[in-house]
Design a protein around this motif. Structure first.
Motif, PDB file in Angstrom:
ATOM      1  N   GLU A   1       4.788  -2.348 -36.839  1.00 26.95           N
ATOM      2  CA  GLU A   1       4.294  -1.645 -38.248  1.00 26.95           C
ATOM      3  C   GLU A   1       3.103  -1.214 -38.279  1.00 26.95           C
ATOM      4  OE1 GLU A   1       4.204  -6.163 -38.050  1.00 26.95           O
ATOM      5  OE2 GLU A   1       5.682  -4.409 -37.419  1.00 26.95           O
ATOM      6  N   THR A   2       2.216  -1.496 -37.255  1.00 25.87           N
ATOM      7  CA  THR A   2       0.895  -1.114 -37.489  1.00 25.87           C
ATOM      8  C   THR A   2       0.604   0.174 -36.354  1.00 25.87           C
ATOM      9  OG1 THR A   2       0.016  -2.495 -35.511  1.00 25.87           O
ATOM     10  CG2 THR A   2      -0.239  -3.516 -37.707  1.00 25.87           C
ATOM     11  N   GLY A   3       1.775   0.461 -35.781  1.00 25.24           N
ATOM     12  CA  GLY A   3       1.842   1.921 -34.818  1.00 25.24           C
ATOM     13  C   GLY A   3       1.527   1.416 -33.467  1.00 25.24           C
TER      14      GLY A   3
ATOM     15  N   THR B   1      -2.271   1.686 -29.329  1.00 23.90           N
ATOM     16  CA  THR B   1      -2.021   2.628 -30.083  1.00 23.90           C
ATOM     17  C   THR B   1      -1.497   3.673 -29.327  1.00 23.90           C
ATOM     18  OG1 THR B   1      -4.256   3.484 -30.387  1.00 23.90           O
ATOM     19  CG2 THR B   1      -3.599   1.618 -31.957  1.00 23.90           C
ATOM     20  N   LEU B   2      -0.720   4.847 -29.924  1.00 26.98           N
ATOM     21  CA  LEU B   2      -0.688   6.118 -29.402  1.00 26.98           C
ATOM     22  C   LEU B   2      -1.772   6.768 -29.052  1.00 26.98           C
ATOM     23  CD1 LEU B   2       2.640   7.330 -31.261  1.00 26.98           C
ATOM     24  CD2 LEU B   2       2.485   5.937 -29.219  1.00 26.98           C
ATOM     25  N   GLU B   3      -3.001   6.878 -29.908  1.00 23.18           N
ATOM     26  CA  GLU B   3      -4.171   7.323 -29.530  1.00 23.18           C
ATOM     27  C   GLU B   3      -4.699   6.815 -28.378  1.00 23.18           C
ATOM     28  OE1 GLU B   3      -3.417   6.311 -32.482  1.00 23.18           O
ATOM     29  OE2 GLU B   3      -3.099   7.962 -33.457  1.00 23.18           O
ATOM     30  N   GLU B   4      -4.538   5.608 -28.116  1.00 18.50           N
ATOM     31  CA  GLU B   4      -5.167   4.845 -26.818  1.00 18.50           C
ATOM     32  C   GLU B   4      -4.533   5.163 -25.664  1.00 18.50           C
ATOM     33  OE1 GLU B   4      -7.166   0.561 -28.903  1.00 18.50           O
ATOM     34  OE2 GLU B   4      -4.997   0.869 -28.367  1.00 18.50           O
ATOM     35  N   VAL B   5      -2.866   5.313 -25.886  1.00 16.23           N
ATOM     36  CA  VAL B   5      -2.192   5.695 -24.730  1.00 16.23           C
ATOM     37  C   VAL B   5      -2.458   7.149 -24.423  1.00 16.23           C
ATOM     38  CG1 VAL B   5       0.160   6.192 -24.265  1.00 16.23           C
ATOM     39  CG2 VAL B   5      -0.404   4.190 -25.215  1.00 16.23           C
ATOM     40  N   ALA B   6      -2.797   7.864 -25.434  1.00 17.74           N
ATOM     41  CA  ALA B   6      -3.115   9.471 -24.994  1.00 17.74           C
ATOM     42  C   ALA B   6      -4.405   9.729 -24.278  1.00 17.74           C
ATOM     43  CB  ALA B   6      -3.176  10.306 -26.599  1.00 17.74           C
ATOM     44  N   ARG B   7      -5.280   8.638 -24.571  1.00 21.20           N
ATOM     45  CA  ARG B   7      -6.752   8.557 -23.634  1.00 21.20           C
ATOM     46  C   ARG B   7      -6.707   8.091 -22.470  1.00 21.20           C
ATOM     47  NH1 ARG B   7      -8.820   7.325 -28.936  1.00 21.20           N
ATOM     48  NH2 ARG B   7      -9.330   5.422 -28.298  1.00 21.20           N
TER      49      ARG B   7
END
Lengths: 130, 416
Positions: free
Chosen positions: A48-50, A80-86
């Motif tokens: 739920e927190t993404g 998070t997806l942002e962390e994965v993307a980086r």
């Protein structure tokens, strides 16, 4: 190159972790390596927190692409997806723990590329290969 | 199963003609080249011919009136005659192209666009290299023609049971003379005879055949034949298309521009005669001349010797590698050396072909791994990738022994 095929690489190749499909998929991506025809699919479920709650990968390929993807999936939960993307290629090189020849770098990075593609919702660039 | 002594002497002598084998790999291993189906190595005479041309004869062919241009033109046209003769063709039936792929594209586009109509059929086989599939897919889509395929069985051999039914309404049959993936030699005589009986033309992709078999296009009866120089000791960037004279005369040009015309006004152009009608722009003159030197070399070695040498090498390899079956070695395609050219496709246990190629590379052994530009065949057979060792006139039993030892080492690394 042959000291590359260490026991833990072969273990991940023959017994890949997080292999298969998720019941509930929030984001996913699929791609292939045109050189060898390896195919790879990664599915992520988010809490739920993404943050990444669960992950599965599916596909076929060489020991390098399968083992690197298997090891990668063990390190994405909680991101998070942002962390994965980086994520950079360093995480893959660190997991593999040994130098990869230039001709096999795409094999090693295919999993990371598909994972990042899932996170950003479009096909990601190849992580810097240099 | 040793080669006879005279052959060994001949082999040692011709191996010395290839400067590339003098080197060691970065790990200090001798170079063991088993990827000649991808491209062949070049003898010293071919390498020298390139430098020689640029040092002594370089001028544009068919243009200048001065001595140097005459020399260049003469050498260029002499090479055409030489390569044509090598495959049993007349010089005016031989068009220079960049490679077999361009030769096939030339026919698919120039002949195809002029002759194919909606509802016509093109018959290929399931074993084709992408180079003899994709150009036909494109022209079929463009004109509304239909593609059909001669089936390939599980052993990699052509199934001709329904050939007459498949040929109904077919205008062109296009097939590989020799398969790059499995080495299968196509039953070309049968297919040509039955295709012609149905009024269809036949194009054979000879990229993997002309380097390894004595080819005579007139005896084969094919209408078109495509070859690549770089797979038969010549440089990259030069290939050829054979076409029957009457067909070439009727065909419109493929590419257009300089050197392929009789006269040009602002409004219209009359084209040169074949083969020059199909050679727009400056050709790879030096490469064409070196191609002529390459076929001289092959002729001197003798193509029947090349065929017999490879046949024996394949037989030796099949026997030598046999014990590895207990470690999971699977060899694909016909196992009969009489039925295949010098190509073996295989997998070893659950080792992916790319991993296998990487391990062999550390032993100085060059093999191909992957789908070999035959993705539909791979899917048909259910193989995701295979390793491929391919032999040529310079390979010997030591190369096969090295392959065996390296495969055994790979089996050890993967605990098979």
């Amino acid at each position: 190159m042959d000291d590359f095929y260490r026991d833990y690489i072969l273990d991940h190749y023959r017994h890949p972790r997080n292999f298969g499909h998720l019941d509930r998929v929030d984001v996913q991506a699929e791609d292939s390596n045109p050189l060898c025809g390896d195919r790879l699919r990664i599915e992520l479920a988010l809490d739920e927190t993404g943050r990444v709650q669960d992950v599965r990968f599916w596909g076929q390929g060489c020991a390098i692409s399968q083992a690197s993807t298997s090891m990668l999936t063990e390190r994405v939960k909680g991101l998070t997806l942002e962390e994965v993307a980086r994520l950079s290629k360093d995480i893959v090189l660190e997991n593999m723990g040994i130098g990869i020849s230039p001709t096999r770098m795409k094999c090693a990075l295919l999993g990371l590329r598909v994972l990042k593609s899932a996170a950003i919702g479009e096909i990601a660039e190849w992580p810097d290969e240099s | 199963m040793a080669l006879s002594a005279p052959s060994d002497v001949k082999l040692a002598r011709l191996r010395a003609d290839f400067p590339i084998f003098a080197q060691r790999t970065s790990r200090g291993k001798p170079l063991i080249y088993l990827d000649s189906a991808a491209t062949s190595q070049k003898p010293r005479v071919v390498i020298d011919a390139l430098a020689d041309y640029y040092a002594t004869s370089n001028a544009n062919a068919h243009r200048g009136v001065y001595e140097l241009a005459e020399r260049s033109t003469e050498a260029f046209e002499a090479a055409r005659e030489n390569v044509a003769r090598f495959i049993g063709a007349q010089p005016r039936e031989l068009i220079w192209t960049r490679n077999a792929t361009e030769a096939i594209n030339l026919v698919a586009n120039a002949w195809g666009r002029a002759n194919l109509r909606r509802g016509d059929a093109i018959l290929l086989t399931q074993i084709e290299h992408h180079s003899n599939l994709v150009p036909w897919q494109r022209i079929a889509q463009e004109v509304g023609a239909q593609l059909r395929f001669i089936p390939i069985d599980g052993m990699g051999e052509h199934v001709l049971d329904d050939l007459d039914a498949l040929l109904d309404g077919v205008r062109m049959v296009a097939l590989a003379h020799v398969s790059n993936t499995l080495g299968t030699i196509a039953p070309l005589e049968t297919i040509v005879k039955r295709a012609h009986a149905h009024g269809a033309l036949v194009l054979a992709d000879g990229a993997q055949a002309a380097p390894h078999l004595a080819v005579n296009v007139a005896e084969l009866g094919v209408d078109f034949y495509a070859i690549s120089g770089h797979k038969m000791l010549a440089p990259t960037g030069i290939g050829a298309l054979y076409g029957k004279r009457t067909l070439l005369e009727e065909m419109p040009p493929f590419l257009s521009g300089g050197d392929m015309i009789k006269s040009v006004s602002y409004e219209q152009t009359s084209y040169d005669d074949p083969p020059w009608k199909f050679e727009a722009g400056t050709s790879s003159i030096a490469d064409a001349i070196a191609f002529g030197v390459a076929v001289d070399y092959l002729r001197a070695v003798d193509m029947s010797w090349v065929r017999e040498h490879e046949r024996r090498l394949v037989a030796y390899a099949l026997a030598r590698l046999d014990p590895l079956r207990s470690r999971g070695l699977v060899i694909y395609g016909p196992k009969n050396p009489d039925r295949i050219s010098g190509v073996l496709s295989f997998n070893l246990g659950d080792i992916h072909a790319h991993d296998l190629a990487s391990i062999l590379d550390t032993d100085g052994i060059c093999i191909r791994a992957g789908h070999h530009c035959t993705m539909p065949l791979m899917n048909l057979m259910g193989w995701s990738a295979t390793a491929r060792a391919s032999f040529y006139l310079y390979n010997n039993e030591d190369d096969v022994d090295a392959l065996y030892r390296s495969l055994e080492r790979a089996a050890g690394i993967f605990k098979l």
